[in-house]
Design a protein around this motif. Structure first.
Motif, PDB file in Angstrom:
ATOM      1  N   VAL A  51       0.824  -1.217   0.000  1.00 20.30           N
ATOM      2  CA  VAL A  51       0.000   0.000   0.000  1.00 20.30           C
ATOM      3  C   VAL A  51       0.854   1.262   0.000  1.00 20.30           C
ATOM      4  CG1 VAL A  51      -1.703   1.341   1.317  1.00 20.30           C
ATOM      5  CG2 VAL A  51      -1.941  -1.147   1.125  1.00 20.30           C
ATOM      6  N   MET A  52       1.901   1.288   0.785  1.00 19.54           N
ATOM      7  CA  MET A  52       2.670   2.517   0.975  1.00 19.54           C
ATOM      8  C   MET A  52       3.793   2.714  -0.039  1.00 19.54           C
ATOM      9  SD  MET A  52       1.258   4.018   3.545  1.00 19.54           S
ATOM     10  CE  MET A  52       2.472   5.196   4.116  1.00 19.54           C
ATOM     11  N   GLY A  53       4.356   1.625  -0.550  1.00 25.07           N
ATOM     12  CA  GLY A  53       5.540   1.711  -1.397  1.00 25.07           C
ATOM     13  C   GLY A  53       5.403   2.596  -2.620  1.00 25.07           C
ATOM     14  N   PRO A  54       4.512   2.256  -3.578  1.00 31.20           N
ATOM     15  CA  PRO A  54       4.416   3.053  -4.812  1.00 31.20           C
ATOM     16  C   PRO A  54       4.154   4.540  -4.591  1.00 31.20           C
ATOM     17  CG  PRO A  54       3.286   0.961  -5.062  1.00 31.20           C
ATOM     18  CD  PRO A  54       3.666   1.064  -3.617  1.00 31.20           C
ATOM     19  N   PRO A  55       3.181   4.934  -3.710  1.00 29.86           N
ATOM     20  CA  PRO A  55       2.982   6.381  -3.504  1.00 29.86           C
ATOM     21  C   PRO A  55       4.215   7.071  -2.941  1.00 29.86           C
ATOM     22  CG  PRO A  55       1.122   5.132  -2.624  1.00 29.86           C
ATOM     23  CD  PRO A  55       2.191   4.139  -2.961  1.00 29.86           C
ATOM     24  N   MET A  56       4.902   6.406  -1.979  1.00 28.25           N
ATOM     25  CA  MET A  56       6.096   7.034  -1.402  1.00 28.25           C
ATOM     26  C   MET A  56       7.220   7.170  -2.422  1.00 28.25           C
ATOM     27  SD  MET A  56       6.567   5.880   2.597  1.00 28.25           S
ATOM     28  CE  MET A  56       7.043   4.208   2.216  1.00 28.25           C
ATOM     29  N   GLU A  57       7.360   6.170  -3.294  1.00 28.79           N
ATOM     30  CA  GLU A  57       8.399   6.234  -4.325  1.00 28.79           C
ATOM     31  C   GLU A  57       8.150   7.389  -5.284  1.00 28.79           C
ATOM     32  OE1 GLU A  57       8.322   2.381  -6.073  1.00 28.79           O
ATOM     33  OE2 GLU A  57       9.108   1.370  -4.278  1.00 28.79           O
ATOM     34  N   LYS A  58       6.889   7.565  -5.683  1.00 28.03           N
ATOM     35  CA  LYS A  58       6.542   8.676  -6.585  1.00 28.03           C
ATOM     36  C   LYS A  58       6.783  10.025  -5.907  1.00 28.03           C
ATOM     37  CE  LYS A  58       5.040   6.248 -10.115  1.00 28.03           C
ATOM     38  NZ  LYS A  58       5.763   6.242 -11.398  1.00 28.03           N
ATOM     39  N   LEU A  59       6.380  10.125  -4.632  1.00 26.25           N
ATOM     40  CA  LEU A  59       6.570  11.379  -3.903  1.00 26.25           C
ATOM     41  C   LEU A  59       8.053  11.690  -3.697  1.00 26.25           C
ATOM     42  CD1 LEU A  59       3.729  11.069  -1.241  1.00 26.25           C
ATOM     43  CD2 LEU A  59       3.933  12.848  -2.993  1.00 26.25           C
ATOM     44  N   GLU A  60       8.846  10.650  -3.458  1.00 28.89           N
ATOM     45  CA  GLU A  60      10.288  10.845  -3.296  1.00 28.89           C
ATOM     46  C   GLU A  60      10.902  11.413  -4.569  1.00 28.89           C
ATOM     47  OE1 GLU A  60      14.317   8.271  -2.155  1.00 28.89           O
ATOM     48  OE2 GLU A  60      12.326   7.388  -1.870  1.00 28.89           O
ATOM     49  N   THR A  61      10.431  10.924  -5.708  1.00 30.45           N
ATOM     50  CA  THR A  61      10.916  11.429  -6.993  1.00 30.45           C
ATOM     51  C   THR A  61      10.504  12.886  -7.198  1.00 30.45           C
ATOM     52  OG1 THR A  61      10.786   9.218  -7.971  1.00 30.45           O
ATOM     53  CG2 THR A  61      10.860  11.079  -9.492  1.00 30.45           C
ATOM     54  N   LEU A  62       9.255  13.195  -6.859  1.00 34.68           N
ATOM     55  CA  LEU A  62       8.737  14.548  -7.057  1.00 34.68           C
ATOM     56  C   LEU A  62       9.349  15.560  -6.094  1.00 34.68           C
ATOM     57  CD1 LEU A  62       4.943  13.731  -7.572  1.00 34.68           C
ATOM     58  CD2 LEU A  62       6.477  14.697  -9.291  1.00 34.68           C
ATOM     59  N   LEU A  63       9.536  15.152  -4.839  1.00 33.71           N
ATOM     60  CA  LEU A  63      10.023  16.083  -3.820  1.00 33.71           C
ATOM     61  C   LEU A  63      11.543  16.138  -3.735  1.00 33.71           C
ATOM     62  CD1 LEU A  63       7.419  15.256  -1.010  1.00 33.71           C
ATOM     63  CD2 LEU A  63       7.437  17.239  -2.546  1.00 33.71           C
ATOM     64  N   GLY A  64      12.191  15.062  -4.154  1.00 29.54           N
ATOM     65  CA  GLY A  64      13.643  15.065  -4.192  1.00 29.54           C
ATOM     66  C   GLY A  64      14.329  14.689  -2.894  1.00 29.54           C
ATOM     67  N   TYR A  65      13.593  14.138  -1.949  1.00 31.31           N
ATOM     68  CA  TYR A  65      14.237  13.651  -0.724  1.00 31.31           C
ATOM     69  C   TYR A  65      13.471  12.444  -0.189  1.00 31.31           C
ATOM     70  CZ  TYR A  65      10.593  16.510   1.541  1.00 31.31           C
ATOM     71  OH  TYR A  65       9.407  17.060   1.921  1.00 31.31           O
ATOM     72  N   GLU A  66      14.130  11.691   0.709  1.00 30.53           N
ATOM     73  CA  GLU A  66      13.572  10.440   1.200  1.00 30.53           C
ATOM     74  C   GLU A  66      12.477  10.667   2.249  1.00 30.53           C
ATOM     75  OE1 GLU A  66      16.620   7.905   2.657  1.00 30.53           O
ATOM     76  OE2 GLU A  66      17.588   7.641   0.707  1.00 30.53           O
ATOM     77  N   PRO A  67      11.524   9.743   2.349  1.00 31.57           N
ATOM     78  CA  PRO A  67      10.493   9.853   3.390  1.00 31.57           C
ATOM     79  C   PRO A  67      11.065   9.565   4.774  1.00 31.57           C
ATOM     80  CG  PRO A  67      10.258   7.771   2.210  1.00 31.57           C
ATOM     81  CD  PRO A  67      11.307   8.557   1.481  1.00 31.57           C
ATOM     82  N   MET A  68      10.360   9.962   5.811  1.00 29.69           N
ATOM     83  CA  MET A  68      10.837   9.755   7.186  1.00 29.69           C
ATOM     84  C   MET A  68      10.745   8.296   7.610  1.00 29.69           C
ATOM     85  SD  MET A  68       9.293  13.080   9.175  1.00 29.69           S
ATOM     86  CE  MET A  68       7.634  12.920   8.501  1.00 29.69           C
ATOM     87  N   ARG A  69       9.812   7.570   7.026  1.00 32.83           N
ATOM     88  CA  ARG A  69       9.589   6.151   7.345  1.00 32.83           C
ATOM     89  C   ARG A  69       9.294   5.938   8.830  1.00 32.83           C
ATOM     90  NH1 ARG A  69      10.331   3.395   2.869  1.00 32.83           N
ATOM     91  NH2 ARG A  69      11.731   4.218   1.250  1.00 32.83           N
ATOM     92  N   GLN A  70       8.423   6.791   9.350  1.00 42.57           N
ATOM     93  CA  GLN A  70       7.985   6.657  10.742  1.00 42.57           C
ATOM     94  C   GLN A  70       6.567   6.096  10.765  1.00 42.57           C
ATOM     95  OE1 GLN A  70       8.363  10.337  12.889  1.00 42.57           O
ATOM     96  NE2 GLN A  70      10.445  10.699  12.140  1.00 42.57           N
ATOM     97  N   PRO A  71       6.353   4.968  11.443  1.00 44.55           N
ATOM     98  CA  PRO A  71       5.014   4.371  11.509  1.00 44.55           C
ATOM     99  C   PRO A  71       4.016   5.276  12.222  1.00 44.55           C
ATOM    100  CG  PRO A  71       6.691   2.822  12.269  1.00 44.55           C
ATOM    101  CD  PRO A  71       7.357   4.154  12.146  1.00 44.55           C
ATOM    102  N   GLY A  72       2.759   5.231  11.772  1.00 42.17           N
ATOM    103  CA  GLY A  72       1.667   5.866  12.508  1.00 42.17           C
ATOM    104  C   GLY A  72       1.572   7.368  12.420  1.00 42.17           C
ATOM    105  N   LEU A  73       2.211   8.004  11.427  1.00 42.97           N
ATOM    106  CA  LEU A  73       2.164   9.465  11.354  1.00 42.97           C
ATOM    107  C   LEU A  73       0.754   9.986  11.110  1.00 42.97           C
ATOM    108  CD1 LEU A  73       5.397  10.423   9.380  1.00 42.97           C
ATOM    109  CD2 LEU A  73       4.935  10.695  11.803  1.00 42.97           C
TER     110      LEU A  73
END
Length: 277
Positions: free
Chosen positions: A97-119
């Protein structure tokens, strides 16, 4: 092709694995299954499943089923890598569920996600706290109920038109529960104010000329005579002097709001609260 001829009547098992509470994964699983004409399914949710050790037996259990789908919302890199590896090894049907959206956002924003559960859960909790704080500010506005002074994170005192109410609402949006009490010479100050922790008490003052202008405009807006006692210069000076004396008696922090925006006063109070608690 006639799908009825190839339908498998064995029970569908859906495993929802999450490093938070798993609401998102379960909602997606339910919405997807509902698109199919079947009642023979079960959704099993496994919240706070954060590690490889926790995930391993669940994937093995899913692999032992005749028909199983694994829906996962984990964001930890090590756990995600393990799940992806097991997807191939165990020949499991999986939805990331989380992988594809985060990968696209990482490409668009240019930095890695925080990868913190439960945000998202934390954001929801903040929303409900904000609503609760706003309701508190409304309930205990203008000294309606002295019990609010006891419960409040912050208590504002001051004469009329020193921005007590709008400031209470602004601070409520910062998740503070705020009660405000008007200071009027003819009305005794509630004993709860004197008993309150002085670190939580803030007195708002303004110069007489500023208050006179504000009150005159207020009366005009209400269609009332500007010669009323409420906007009398001598009366305003009397109120201000009285309020300063009360503020000294209760030992509160005094803030002159004469030339301050609500946001500026709120920031001053917020800084005090952070430094004190």
């Amino acid at each position: 092709m006639n799908l009825d001829s190839v339908r498998d009547d064995s029970k569908l098992m859906v495993y929802v694995i999450s490093d938070s509470i798993g609401e998102t994964g379960e909602l997606i699983a339910k919405a997807s299954v509902k698109q199919f004409d079947t009642k023979d399914f079960a959704i099993k949710r496994y919240p706070y499943t954060n590690s490889v050790e926790q995930v391993k037996p669940l994937l093995e259990e899913a692999a032992a089923q005749k028909r199983a789908l694994v829906v996962y919302t984990n964001v930890d890199m090590e756990t995600r890598a393990y799940i992806k590896r097991k997807e191939k090894e165990l020949n499991l049907a999986m939805v990331d569920v989380m992988g594809p959206p985060m990968e696209k956002l990482e490409t668009l924003l240019g930095y890695e996600p925080m990868r913190q559960p439960g945000l998202i859960r934390r954001l929801d909790e903040n929303y409900f706290k904000k609503v609760e704080s706003i309701e508190f500010a409304v309930q205990y506005d203008d000294g309606k109920d002295p019990r609010g002074v006891v419960k409040a994170d912050i208590v504002l005192v001051g004469v009329s038109r020193t921005s007590k109410t709008p400031l209470s609402m602004y601070l409520a949006n910062k998740l503070y529960k705020v009660a405000n009490v008007p200071l009027v010479p003819e009305v005794p100050v509630p004993k709860e104010v004197y008993e309150k922790d002085k670190r939580r008490l803030f007195g708002l003052i303004a110069n007489s000329e500023k208050l006179y202008t504000i009150r005159e405009e207020r009366l005009r807006a209400l269609g009332l005579n500007s010669s009323a006692k409420y906007a009398n210069v001598d009366r305003i000076k009397e109120e201000v002097d009285y309020s300063v004396q009360i503020m000294k008696d209760i030992g509160c922090t005094i803030i002159d709001v004469s030339n301050k925006a609500i946001e500026e006063t709120a920031e001053i109070i917020n800084d005090y609260m952070i430094s004190r608690f």
